[in-house]
Design an enzyme around this catalytic site. Sequence first.
Site, PDB file in Angstrom:
ATOM      1  N   LYS A   1       0.842  -1.213   0.000  1.00 32.95           N
ATOM      2  CA  LYS A   1       0.000   0.000   0.000  1.00 32.95           C
ATOM      3  C   LYS A   1       0.872   1.257   0.000  1.00 32.95           C
ATOM      4  O   LYS A   1       0.667   2.173  -0.796  1.00 32.95           O
ATOM      5  CB  LYS A   1      -0.918   0.033   1.236  1.00 32.95           C
ATOM      6  CG  LYS A   1      -1.835  -1.167   1.349  1.00 32.95           C
ATOM      7  CD  LYS A   1      -2.732  -1.081   2.582  1.00 32.95           C
ATOM      8  CE  LYS A   1      -2.017  -1.140   3.920  1.00 32.95           C
ATOM      9  NZ  LYS A   1      -1.332  -2.420   4.217  1.00 32.95           N
TER      10      LYS A   1
ATOM     11  N   ARG B   1      -9.487   0.814   9.286  1.00 27.83           N
ATOM     12  CA  ARG B   1      -9.040  -0.553   9.525  1.00 27.83           C
ATOM     13  C   ARG B   1     -10.078  -1.341  10.322  1.00 27.83           C
ATOM     14  O   ARG B   1      -9.866  -2.511  10.621  1.00 27.83           O
ATOM     15  CB  ARG B   1      -7.770  -0.494  10.353  1.00 27.83           C
ATOM     16  CG  ARG B   1      -6.524  -0.936   9.633  1.00 27.83           C
ATOM     17  CD  ARG B   1      -5.409  -0.817  10.653  1.00 27.83           C
ATOM     18  NE  ARG B   1      -4.216  -1.471  10.277  1.00 27.83           N
ATOM     19  CZ  ARG B   1      -3.229  -0.888   9.599  1.00 27.83           C
ATOM     20  NH1 ARG B   1      -3.357   0.332   9.150  1.00 27.83           N
ATOM     21  NH2 ARG B   1      -2.129  -1.550   9.367  1.00 27.83           N
TER      22      ARG B   1
ATOM     23  N   ARG C   1      11.527  -6.362   4.331  1.00 30.55           N
ATOM     24  CA  ARG C   1      11.387  -4.899   4.260  1.00 30.55           C
ATOM     25  C   ARG C   1      12.453  -4.183   5.088  1.00 30.55           C
ATOM     26  O   ARG C   1      12.814  -4.601   6.180  1.00 30.55           O
ATOM     27  CB  ARG C   1      10.006  -4.472   4.757  1.00 30.55           C
ATOM     28  CG  ARG C   1       9.881  -2.938   4.797  1.00 30.55           C
ATOM     29  CD  ARG C   1       8.474  -2.461   4.903  1.00 30.55           C
ATOM     30  NE  ARG C   1       7.779  -3.018   6.055  1.00 30.55           N
ATOM     31  CZ  ARG C   1       6.483  -2.889   6.252  1.00 30.55           C
ATOM     32  NH1 ARG C   1       5.752  -2.248   5.364  1.00 30.55           N
ATOM     33  NH2 ARG C   1       5.914  -3.413   7.307  1.00 30.55           N
TER      34      ARG C   1
ATOM     35  N   ARG D   1      11.504  -2.580  11.020  1.00 30.33           N
ATOM     36  CA  ARG D   1      10.449  -2.130  11.934  1.00 30.33           C
ATOM     37  C   ARG D   1      10.229  -3.176  13.033  1.00 30.33           C
ATOM     38  O   ARG D   1      10.253  -4.374  12.758  1.00 30.33           O
ATOM     39  CB  ARG D   1       9.135  -1.925  11.158  1.00 30.33           C
ATOM     40  CG  ARG D   1       9.034  -0.567  10.516  1.00 30.33           C
ATOM     41  CD  ARG D   1       7.860  -0.436   9.546  1.00 30.33           C
ATOM     42  NE  ARG D   1       6.577  -0.955  10.004  1.00 30.33           N
ATOM     43  CZ  ARG D   1       5.453  -0.885   9.288  1.00 30.33           C
ATOM     44  NH1 ARG D   1       5.461  -0.289   8.093  1.00 30.33           N
ATOM     45  NH2 ARG D   1       4.326  -1.374   9.738  1.00 30.33           N
TER      46      ARG D   1
ATOM     47  N   ARG E   1      -0.378  -9.211  13.300  1.00 28.80           N
ATOM     48  CA  ARG E   1      -0.963  -8.239  12.370  1.00 28.80           C
ATOM     49  C   ARG E   1      -1.850  -8.915  11.333  1.00 28.80           C
ATOM     50  O   ARG E   1      -2.888  -8.387  10.951  1.00 28.80           O
ATOM     51  CB  ARG E   1       0.150  -7.434  11.684  1.00 28.80           C
ATOM     52  CG  ARG E   1       0.680  -6.326  12.583  1.00 28.80           C
ATOM     53  CD  ARG E   1       2.073  -5.943  12.196  1.00 28.80           C
ATOM     54  NE  ARG E   1       2.123  -5.239  10.935  1.00 28.80           N
ATOM     55  CZ  ARG E   1       3.186  -5.234  10.131  1.00 28.80           C
ATOM     56  NH1 ARG E   1       4.251  -5.907  10.448  1.00 28.80           N
ATOM     57  NH2 ARG E   1       3.156  -4.536   9.025  1.00 28.80           N
TER      58      ARG E   1
HETATM   59  P1  AP5 Z   1       4.846  -1.691   1.845  1.00 37.12           P
HETATM   60  O1  AP5 Z   1       4.535  -0.788   0.723  1.00 37.12           O
HETATM   61  O2  AP5 Z   1       5.649  -1.189   2.986  1.00 37.12           O
HETATM   62  O3  AP5 Z   1       3.513  -2.412   2.357  1.00 37.12           O
HETATM   63  P2  AP5 Z   1       2.267  -1.845   3.162  1.00 37.12           P
HETATM   64  O4  AP5 Z   1       1.048  -2.436   2.548  1.00 37.12           O
HETATM   65  O5  AP5 Z   1       2.338  -0.379   3.268  1.00 37.12           O
HETATM   66  O6  AP5 Z   1       2.532  -2.580   4.534  1.00 37.12           O
HETATM   67  P3  AP5 Z   1       2.582  -2.031   6.036  1.00 37.12           P
HETATM   68  O7  AP5 Z   1       3.280  -3.081   6.869  1.00 37.12           O
HETATM   69  O8  AP5 Z   1       3.120  -0.646   6.103  1.00 37.12           O
HETATM   70  O9  AP5 Z   1       1.132  -2.065   6.381  1.00 37.12           O
HETATM   71  P4  AP5 Z   1       0.500  -2.206   7.729  1.00 37.12           P
HETATM   72  O10 AP5 Z   1      -0.887  -2.138   7.310  1.00 37.12           O
HETATM   73  O11 AP5 Z   1       0.832  -3.362   8.572  1.00 37.12           O
HETATM   74  O12 AP5 Z   1       1.205  -1.070   8.582  1.00 37.12           O
HETATM   75  P5  AP5 Z   1       0.867   0.437   8.854  1.00 37.12           P
HETATM   76  O13 AP5 Z   1       2.106   1.187   8.753  1.00 37.12           O
HETATM   77  O14 AP5 Z   1      -0.314   0.866   8.087  1.00 37.12           O
HETATM   78  O15 AP5 Z   1       5.587  -2.971   1.201  1.00 37.12           O
HETATM   79  C1  AP5 Z   1       6.059  -4.027   2.010  1.00 37.12           C
HETATM   80  C2  AP5 Z   1       7.406  -4.514   1.467  1.00 37.12           C
HETATM   81  O16 AP5 Z   1       7.220  -5.094   0.174  1.00 37.12           O
HETATM   82  C3  AP5 Z   1       8.465  -3.420   1.271  1.00 37.12           C
HETATM   83  O17 AP5 Z   1       9.712  -3.954   1.601  1.00 37.12           O
HETATM   84  C4  AP5 Z   1       8.384  -3.079  -0.224  1.00 37.12           C
HETATM   85  O18 AP5 Z   1       9.635  -2.627  -0.715  1.00 37.12           O
HETATM   86  C5  AP5 Z   1       7.972  -4.416  -0.818  1.00 37.12           C
HETATM   87  N1  AP5 Z   1       7.077  -4.258  -1.975  1.00 37.12           N
HETATM   88  C6  AP5 Z   1       6.028  -3.399  -2.075  1.00 37.12           C
HETATM   89  N2  AP5 Z   1       5.416  -3.533  -3.265  1.00 37.12           N
HETATM   90  C7  AP5 Z   1       6.092  -4.509  -3.926  1.00 37.12           C
HETATM   91  C8  AP5 Z   1       5.931  -5.122  -5.205  1.00 37.12           C
HETATM   92  N3  AP5 Z   1       4.953  -4.720  -6.038  1.00 37.12           N
HETATM   93  N4  AP5 Z   1       6.790  -6.118  -5.544  1.00 37.12           N
HETATM   94  C9  AP5 Z   1       7.780  -6.500  -4.706  1.00 37.12           C
HETATM   95  N5  AP5 Z   1       7.984  -5.958  -3.490  1.00 37.12           N
HETATM   96  C10 AP5 Z   1       7.155  -4.981  -3.099  1.00 37.12           C
HETATM   97  O19 AP5 Z   1       0.426   0.354  10.391  1.00 37.12           O
HETATM   98  C11 AP5 Z   1       1.339  -0.009  11.397  1.00 37.12           C
HETATM   99  C12 AP5 Z   1       0.621  -0.109  12.714  1.00 37.12           C
HETATM  100  O20 AP5 Z   1       0.067   1.169  13.088  1.00 37.12           O
HETATM  101  C13 AP5 Z   1      -0.582  -1.064  12.760  1.00 37.12           C
HETATM  102  O21 AP5 Z   1      -0.201  -2.414  12.976  1.00 37.12           O
HETATM  103  C14 AP5 Z   1      -1.379  -0.476  13.933  1.00 37.12           C
HETATM  104  O22 AP5 Z   1      -0.806  -0.830  15.154  1.00 37.12           O
HETATM  105  C15 AP5 Z   1      -1.195   1.020  13.735  1.00 37.12           C
HETATM  106  N6  AP5 Z   1      -2.249   1.575  12.882  1.00 37.12           N
HETATM  107  C16 AP5 Z   1      -2.082   2.143  11.641  1.00 37.12           C
HETATM  108  N7  AP5 Z   1      -3.274   2.520  11.129  1.00 37.12           N
HETATM  109  C17 AP5 Z   1      -4.211   2.200  12.077  1.00 37.12           C
HETATM  110  C18 AP5 Z   1      -5.622   2.306  12.127  1.00 37.12           C
HETATM  111  N8  AP5 Z   1      -6.311   2.818  11.083  1.00 37.12           N
HETATM  112  N9  AP5 Z   1      -6.238   1.873  13.231  1.00 37.12           N
HETATM  113  C19 AP5 Z   1      -5.563   1.362  14.277  1.00 37.12           C
HETATM  114  N10 AP5 Z   1      -4.228   1.203  14.290  1.00 37.12           N
HETATM  115  C20 AP5 Z   1      -3.561   1.613  13.196  1.00 37.12           C
HETATM  116 MG    MG Z   2       2.669   0.958   4.881  1.00 35.57          MG
END
Ligand code: AP5
Ligand code: MG
Length: 209
Positions: free
Chosen positions: A13, A88, A122, A155, A166
Amino acid sequence: MKLIFLGPPGAGKGTLAVRAVDVVKVPHISTGNIFRAAIAARSELGLKVKAIIDAGKLVDDETTIALVRERLAQDDAENGYILDGFPRTIPQAEALAGFSAVDKVVNFDLPDAVVLERLGGRRTCRNCGANFHILFGKPKQDGVCDSCGGELYIRDDDREQAIAKRLEVYREQTAPLIDYYRKKGLLVDVDAGPAPDAVLENFRKSLKL
Ligand code: AP5
Ligand code: MG
């Protein structure tokens, strides 16, 4: 254009959002990035959410909704946004509907095995939050961010136990949003399996951009 990026952790994402802002010309708003910046700054919010995030659990709805509501009220989000990682939960989606009308919800379609591969490799920039991957998106220099020269780190929630938590939280609390938005006629599925440039192409085609 007001967009939501929905999908499991590690689906890509954040990676697509960084590229998509050049196409849709709206800010990328990631709740995860906002929380991580607050943790790095040791702010009151950061201290409150650190243990929750490291354990792979969700921050409470009230805190998260208030944060997004405030962020969307800023000038740069007037004409649209890409919301990455919010909503979420169903209560978050219902609250959002009360203060902003989204145009489309982009659902990242990806098998679990690929998600695990992406999270496992990552590397994230401590300074600007940019994402890299040890196999699929290597930085030019090991351990150094291409964009700002910052240090790359793993991370805390990319450790094995937190990843499992997660994914469980995603299935229980976030995946129901797929049907929720499909029923509203807002959902667009994007094949997130190929390399980032091809995912951007899939995104453009799916949204007719
Ligand atoms: P990346 O783009 O980083 O993936 P992502 O979908 O953004 O994954 P996240 O882990 O950031 O999502 P998340 O939902 O767990 O965490 P968030 O930060 O939102 O890509 C992943 C990897 O793959 C990278 O290494 C990239 O280089 C590689 N990649 C990407 N695309 C690729 C492709 N096409 N081909 C090959 N490789 C590729 O949230 C973190 C925490 O915050 C949550 O767990 C929660 O505790 C809290 N939080 C955040 N939002 C909320 C909410 N709305 N409500 C409650 N708690 C929340
Ligand atoms: Mg992300």
